[in-house]
Design an enzyme around this catalytic site. Structure first.
Site, short mmCIF file in Angstrom:
data_model
loop_
_atom_site.label_atom_id
_atom_site.label_comp_id
_atom_site.label_asym_id
_atom_site.label_seq_id
_atom_site.Cartn_x
_atom_site.Cartn_y
_atom_site.Cartn_z
N TYR A 131 0.82 -1.21 0.00
CA TYR A 131 0.00 0.00 0.00
C TYR A 131 0.86 1.27 0.00
CZ TYR A 131 -3.98 -3.04 0.39
OH TYR A 131 -4.91 -4.00 0.13
N HIS A 137 -14.89 0.94 0.10
CA HIS A 137 -13.74 0.06 0.41
C HIS A 137 -12.59 0.81 1.07
CE1 HIS A 137 -15.07 -3.07 -2.85
NE2 HIS A 137 -15.74 -3.18 -1.73
N CYS A 153 1.71 4.33 17.21
CA CYS A 153 0.42 4.98 16.96
C CYS A 153 0.24 6.18 17.90
CB CYS A 153 -0.67 3.94 17.20
SG CYS A 153 -2.30 4.63 17.19
P1 OAD Z 1 -12.08 -4.66 -11.68
O1 OAD Z 1 -10.63 -4.62 -12.04
O2 OAD Z 1 -12.64 -5.94 -11.21
O3 OAD Z 1 -12.94 -4.22 -12.95
C1 OAD Z 1 -12.63 -3.06 -13.67
C2 OAD Z 1 -13.68 -2.89 -14.75
O4 OAD Z 1 -13.40 -1.67 -15.42
C3 OAD Z 1 -13.68 -4.00 -15.82
O5 OAD Z 1 -15.03 -4.37 -16.07
C4 OAD Z 1 -13.05 -3.34 -17.02
O6 OAD Z 1 -13.61 -3.81 -18.25
C5 OAD Z 1 -13.44 -1.88 -16.83
N1 OAD Z 1 -12.52 -0.92 -17.42
C6 OAD Z 1 -11.18 -1.03 -17.62
N2 OAD Z 1 -10.69 0.08 -18.18
C7 OAD Z 1 -11.74 0.94 -18.34
C8 OAD Z 1 -11.89 2.26 -18.90
N3 OAD Z 1 -10.86 2.95 -19.36
N4 OAD Z 1 -13.13 2.80 -18.91
C9 OAD Z 1 -14.21 2.12 -18.43
N5 OAD Z 1 -14.13 0.88 -17.92
C10 OAD Z 1 -12.92 0.29 -17.87
O7 OAD Z 1 -12.33 -3.49 -10.61
P2 OAD Z 1 -13.54 -3.29 -9.60
O8 OAD Z 1 -14.81 -3.79 -10.17
O9 OAD Z 1 -13.48 -1.87 -9.16
O10 OAD Z 1 -11.67 -4.35 -3.57
O11 OAD Z 1 -13.10 -4.22 -8.41
C11 OAD Z 1 -13.92 -4.28 -7.26
C12 OAD Z 1 -13.08 -4.53 -6.04
O12 OAD Z 1 -12.26 -5.68 -6.21
C13 OAD Z 1 -12.08 -3.44 -5.72
O13 OAD Z 1 -12.63 -2.33 -5.06
C14 OAD Z 1 -11.09 -4.13 -4.86
C15 OAD Z 1 -10.96 -5.43 -5.62
O14 OAD Z 1 -10.58 -6.50 -4.93
C16 OAD Z 1 -10.90 -4.25 -2.49
O15 OAD Z 1 -9.72 -3.96 -2.51
C17 OAD Z 1 -11.65 -4.53 -1.24
#
Ligand code: OAD
Length: 236
Positions: free
Chosen positions: A56, A111, A138
């Protein structure tokens, strides 16, 4: 003037992809060369806190570097909040601060946030813009080793779910942007919005896992489809 009153928007990694932040599920299934369970779970943190904090730290350094800045998608959503006569609630799964930089105010980080740290003992949250290390002491409890990023890991409860569910129940438009629809509870928001009679729209590069649940879909990069859709909303 749009015909909608109350709008709820969900964003995911896809809206920040064109700002230079990698998404989670594209490519090789690894998140910046790590298995997600190693760097995004309480078990992974207990096993190797140094690895997780460093992971991170790198993400935070990248976010604060000149490489990363808000894009036209973030800016369009801030404009929608400013210019729409009704209420706009933005719920993001992203831990970056690009929506804030673009000017969004009514925003929930479901998140958590990369620029916040949390004491595991007292749960006190404070801002962090520098690296976190395992032997940091801390401020609130005076102990070493209690600090962690204020990020929701797998198996932990996302933030502000009650407020989000209440907003989904009364919204008349739900928009999902740049998320794969693979992680619950966020992936289920569309079903609740549908059940409560809202129009549901997906804006994404390609079909999300829950694509079938949306009444309307527009495909393309967020920097194009989001400003187009916002203009349509504000001009109709
Ligand atoms: P993902 O990486 O799972 O999905 C990203 C989505 O964005 C995919 O459907 C891509 O097709 C789309 N994408 C990529 N580039 C893009 C662009 N330029 N314009 C529009 N769309 C685009 O990410 P999240 O769905 O955000 O959680 O993932 C959900 C959670 O999974 C995250 O918040 C994280 C992860 O584990 C935690 O860390 C708790």
């Amino acid at each position: 003037m749009t015909r909608y009153q109350t709008i709820v928007i969900l964003t995911g990694a896809g809206i920040s992809a064109e700002s230079g932040i990698r998404t989670f599920r594209d490519g090789n299934g690894l998140w910046e060369d790590h298995r997600v369970e190693d760097v995004a779970s309480p078990e992974g943190f207990a096993r190797d806190p140094k690895l997780v904090l460093n992971f991170y730290n790198q993400r935070r350094q990248q976010l604060l570097s000149d490489e990363v800045k808000e894009n036209a998608g973030h800016i369009a959503l801030a404009k929608l909040e400013r210019e729409h006569a009704g209420e706009v609630l933005l719920v993001t799964q992203n831990v970056d601060d690009l929506h804030e930089r673009a000017g969004s105010k009514n925003l929930i980080h479901i998140h958590g946030e990369l620029l916040q740290k949390r004491c595991s003992r007292s749960q006190t949250v404070s801002e962090v813009r520098t690296d976190l290390n395992v032997d940091d002491v801390c401020d609130c409890c005076g102990a070493a080793g209690t600090l962690r990023p204020n990020i929701v890991w797998f198996g932990e409860m996302p933030f502000q779910m009650e407020r989000i569910e209440a907003a989904l129940q009364k919204c008349d438009l739900f928009i999902s942007i740049g998320t794969s629809g693979a992680v619950y509870p966020a992936a289920g928001f569309v079903s609740l919005a549908n059940a409560c009679g809202a129009e549901t729209v997906m804006l994404n590069l390609d079909e999300s896992d829950n694509a079938g649940a949306f009444k309307r879909s527009e495909f393309g990069p967020a920097t194009k489809v989001v400003p187009m859709f916002v203009d349509e909303l504000l001009n109709n």
